[in-house]
Design a protein around this motif. Structure first.
Motif, mmCIF file in Angstrom:
data_model
loop_
_atom_site.group_PDB
_atom_site.id
_atom_site.type_symbol
_atom_site.label_atom_id
_atom_site.label_comp_id
_atom_site.label_asym_id
_atom_site.label_seq_id
_atom_site.Cartn_x
_atom_site.Cartn_y
_atom_site.Cartn_z
ATOM 1 N N ASP A 72 0.788 -1.220 0.000
ATOM 2 C CA ASP A 72 0.000 0.000 0.000
ATOM 3 C C ASP A 72 0.824 1.275 0.000
ATOM 4 O O ASP A 72 0.432 2.269 -0.589
ATOM 5 C CB ASP A 72 -0.923 0.000 1.222
ATOM 6 C CG ASP A 72 -1.954 -1.101 1.156
ATOM 7 O OD1 ASP A 72 -1.969 -1.932 2.069
ATOM 8 O OD2 ASP A 72 -2.718 -1.118 0.196
ATOM 9 N N LEU A 73 1.950 1.271 0.691
ATOM 10 C CA LEU A 73 2.682 2.507 0.897
ATOM 11 C C LEU A 73 4.152 2.323 0.531
ATOM 12 O O LEU A 73 4.815 1.422 1.029
ATOM 13 C CB LEU A 73 2.567 2.935 2.363
ATOM 14 C CG LEU A 73 3.023 4.350 2.710
ATOM 15 C CD1 LEU A 73 2.126 5.376 2.053
ATOM 16 C CD2 LEU A 73 3.026 4.543 4.220
ATOM 17 N N LEU A 74 4.641 3.189 -0.343
ATOM 18 C CA LEU A 74 6.046 3.166 -0.720
ATOM 19 C C LEU A 74 6.727 4.382 -0.095
ATOM 20 O O LEU A 74 6.323 5.521 -0.326
ATOM 21 C CB LEU A 74 6.197 3.218 -2.239
ATOM 22 C CG LEU A 74 7.624 3.366 -2.786
ATOM 23 C CD1 LEU A 74 8.460 2.150 -2.418
ATOM 24 C CD2 LEU A 74 7.614 3.571 -4.294
ATOM 25 N N VAL A 75 7.744 4.127 0.726
ATOM 26 C CA VAL A 75 8.511 5.186 1.367
ATOM 27 C C VAL A 75 9.888 5.226 0.714
ATOM 28 O O VAL A 75 10.657 4.272 0.813
ATOM 29 C CB VAL A 75 8.657 4.932 2.882
ATOM 30 C CG1 VAL A 75 9.376 6.110 3.536
ATOM 31 C CG2 VAL A 75 7.296 4.715 3.527
ATOM 32 N N LYS A 76 10.175 6.319 0.039
ATOM 33 C CA LYS A 76 11.455 6.465 -0.660
ATOM 34 C C LYS A 76 12.339 7.403 0.165
ATOM 35 O O LYS A 76 12.132 8.612 0.189
ATOM 36 C CB LYS A 76 11.237 7.043 -2.053
ATOM 37 C CG LYS A 76 12.502 7.186 -2.886
ATOM 38 C CD LYS A 76 12.173 7.830 -4.235
ATOM 39 C CE LYS A 76 13.400 7.912 -5.126
ATOM 40 N NZ LYS A 76 13.840 6.583 -5.586
ATOM 41 N N VAL A 77 13.311 6.840 0.868
ATOM 42 C CA VAL A 77 14.223 7.625 1.701
ATOM 43 C C VAL A 77 15.382 8.110 0.836
ATOM 44 O O VAL A 77 16.052 7.308 0.177
ATOM 45 C CB VAL A 77 14.771 6.783 2.878
ATOM 46 C CG1 VAL A 77 15.602 7.666 3.806
ATOM 47 C CG2 VAL A 77 13.631 6.128 3.642
ATOM 48 N N LYS A 78 15.600 9.411 0.825
ATOM 49 C CA LYS A 78 16.660 9.983 -0.005
ATOM 50 C C LYS A 78 17.975 9.979 0.773
ATOM 51 O O LYS A 78 18.428 10.995 1.290
ATOM 52 C CB LYS A 78 16.267 11.381 -0.457
ATOM 53 C CG LYS A 78 15.001 11.373 -1.312
ATOM 54 C CD LYS A 78 14.553 12.755 -1.702
ATOM 55 C CE LYS A 78 13.290 12.702 -2.528
ATOM 56 N NZ LYS A 78 12.799 14.044 -2.907
ATOM 57 N N SER A 79 18.544 8.798 0.855
ATOM 58 C CA SER A 79 19.748 8.584 1.642
ATOM 59 C C SER A 79 20.990 9.055 0.890
ATOM 60 O O SER A 79 21.046 9.034 -0.342
ATOM 61 C CB SER A 79 19.883 7.091 1.979
ATOM 62 O OG SER A 79 21.095 6.838 2.622
ATOM 63 N N LEU A 80 21.997 9.478 1.657
ATOM 64 C CA LEU A 80 23.283 9.855 1.071
ATOM 65 C C LEU A 80 24.112 8.631 0.706
ATOM 66 O O LEU A 80 25.125 8.739 0.025
ATOM 67 C CB LEU A 80 24.064 10.751 2.046
ATOM 68 C CG LEU A 80 23.448 12.125 2.333
ATOM 69 C CD1 LEU A 80 24.278 12.863 3.365
ATOM 70 C CD2 LEU A 80 23.313 12.947 1.059
ATOM 71 N N GLN A 81 23.677 7.470 1.192
ATOM 72 C CA GLN A 81 24.362 6.231 0.857
ATOM 73 C C GLN A 81 24.109 5.893 -0.615
ATOM 74 O O GLN A 81 23.186 6.417 -1.244
ATOM 75 C CB GLN A 81 23.856 5.087 1.738
ATOM 76 C CG GLN A 81 24.031 5.297 3.231
ATOM 77 C CD GLN A 81 25.467 5.144 3.670
ATOM 78 O OE1 GLN A 81 26.258 4.486 3.009
ATOM 79 N NE2 GLN A 81 25.815 5.751 4.794
ATOM 80 N N GLU A 82 24.918 4.982 -1.167
ATOM 81 C CA GLU A 82 24.686 4.549 -2.535
ATOM 82 C C GLU A 82 23.359 3.803 -2.624
ATOM 83 O O GLU A 82 22.833 3.307 -1.624
ATOM 84 C CB GLU A 82 25.833 3.661 -3.018
ATOM 85 C CG GLU A 82 25.989 2.356 -2.261
ATOM 86 C CD GLU A 82 27.194 1.563 -2.737
ATOM 87 O OE1 GLU A 82 26.983 0.518 -3.381
ATOM 88 O OE2 GLU A 82 28.328 1.985 -2.451
ATOM 89 N N SER A 83 22.792 3.741 -3.810
ATOM 90 C CA SER A 83 21.473 3.157 -4.022
ATOM 91 C C SER A 83 21.365 1.759 -3.414
ATOM 92 O O SER A 83 22.226 0.910 -3.631
ATOM 93 C CB SER A 83 21.178 3.081 -5.520
ATOM 94 O OG SER A 83 19.897 2.571 -5.753
ATOM 95 N N GLY A 84 20.315 1.532 -2.647
ATOM 96 C CA GLY A 84 20.082 0.240 -2.010
ATOM 97 C C GLY A 84 20.661 0.127 -0.619
ATOM 98 O O GLY A 84 20.476 -0.897 0.043
ATOM 99 N N ARG A 85 21.371 1.165 -0.151
ATOM 100 C CA ARG A 85 21.963 1.164 1.187
ATOM 101 C C ARG A 85 21.368 2.315 1.999
ATOM 102 O O ARG A 85 20.957 3.331 1.454
ATOM 103 C CB ARG A 85 23.481 1.319 1.109
ATOM 104 C CG ARG A 85 24.202 0.130 0.523
ATOM 105 C CD ARG A 85 25.610 0.507 0.091
ATOM 106 N NE ARG A 85 26.393 1.028 1.209
ATOM 107 C CZ ARG A 85 27.196 0.301 1.973
ATOM 108 N NH1 ARG A 85 27.308 -1.002 1.751
ATOM 109 N NH2 ARG A 85 27.898 0.845 2.938
ATOM 110 N N ILE A 86 21.350 2.126 3.329
ATOM 111 C CA ILE A 86 20.836 3.168 4.206
ATOM 112 C C ILE A 86 21.449 3.005 5.594
ATOM 113 O O ILE A 86 21.689 1.871 6.051
ATOM 114 C CB ILE A 86 19.287 3.123 4.292
ATOM 115 C CG1 ILE A 86 18.743 4.358 5.010
ATOM 116 C CG2 ILE A 86 18.808 1.839 4.950
ATOM 117 C CD1 ILE A 86 17.256 4.496 4.936
#
Length: 299
Positions: free
Chosen positions: A57-71
């Motif tokens: 239902d819900l997609l949360v896209k965190v704009k992390s400074l890490q490379e894509s796929g990492r947080i």
């Protein structure tokens, strides 16, 4: 079983998904059509997987400074724990008693638990949904994920945040205020997408900072004693969990919980209403707003 016969699929309803081992265990080892059957089974698995993805239902896209796929765990925690706290409080306002103090009932805590169904890169995506076994939602047929998304849309677009406290409860408002302070402190930004609608709320660092400042200017207080009035029911909207009654020549509007609508209320009938009066103060403008929460209706 000969190579032309068919066995029933190893799942028997629209919600139960097969596993690869269950499907492939039915393939005869000496069948000429083994590769075709296996391909068909894989198509079934892919179809079921896509169905599940649509249910997220819900997609949360965190704009992390890490490379894509990492947080980082710190920013992951401030996002996930904040969403869960706000959602549980909002859920309690919907299906509980809307209390702003004291423990939240165990059944509300369990039913409001959000599940991380999947993660994906870009920068870091969290796919969230409700628990599958949810008797409260099934009883009321209410889309609480949508209600949560409405809250986030309101916090993103409204200027008068006293409406947030009125619509979603004082407890939810205070938790929301603390959460946005944490988001600002950790310099986190993210997008929320409600997949059923395709709508998106973008909360940048600047936007979060502005919201935090506005929220901090609003103080809430609640008169906790019960107010009981005999009045006429003017309106009741289940989709918004709102009500309007006439009492002593005055119209009282406010919010209520889903349980009230199970009583089969009739417009223009007279009832006894048990209410909680709320006073919300915006210290930046010195304005006070009076609102009401309907706890119970007595016929």
């Amino acid at each position: 079983m000969n190579e032309y016969s068919f066995s029933p699929l190893p799942f028997n309803n629209k919600d139960e998904s097969p596993s690869a081992s269950e499907l492939n265990s039915e393939i005869p080892k000496d069948s000429k059509f083994k590769s075709i059957i296996k391909h068909t089974n894989n198509e079934i698995l892919n179809f079921e997987k896509k169905k599940k993805q649509k249910k997220e239902d819900l997609l949360v896209k965190v704009k992390s400074l890490q490379e894509s796929g990492r947080i980082g765990l710190r920013e992951l925690n401030v996002i996930s724990s904040g969403i869960q706290r706000v959602f549980t409080s909002m859920y309690n306002n919907l299906f509980g008693k809307g209390n702003s103090r004291g423990p939240i009932p165990k059944n509300i805590l369990e039913s409001s638990e959000l599940i991380l169904n999947n993660t994906s890169p870009g920068s870091f995506n969290m796919h969230l949904g409700l628990t599958e076994d949810n008797p409260i939602i099934e009883s009321y047929d209410y889309d609480s994920i949508n209600y949560f998304y409405d809250l986030m849309e309101d916090i993103n677009s409204q200027e008068d945040y006293t409406e947030i406290a009125d619509n979603y409860g004082i407890r939810t408002f205070n938790i929301l205020k603390n959460w946005f302070q944490d988001l600002e402190n950790e310099q986190v930004e993210f997008d929320l997408t409600y997949l059923d609608k395709g709508d998106k709320v973008s909360l940048s660092k600047n936007k979060i900072s502005s919201i935090t400042k506005t929220l901090s200017n609003i103080k809430t207080k609640e008169i906790s004693e019960s107010i009981q009035v005999d009045g006429k029911l003017l309106a009741a909207d289940y989709s918004k969990l709102s009500f309007s009654i006439s009492w002593n020549g005055k119209e009282i509007k406010g919010k209520t919980n889903a349980e009230v609508f199970n009583k089969g209320l009739t417009i223009n009938n007279t009832y006894t209403f048990k209410l909680t009066k709320k006073i919300i103060t915006n210290i930046s403008t010195n304005e006070e707003k009076e609102s009401y929460y309907l706890n119970q209706v007595i016929e």
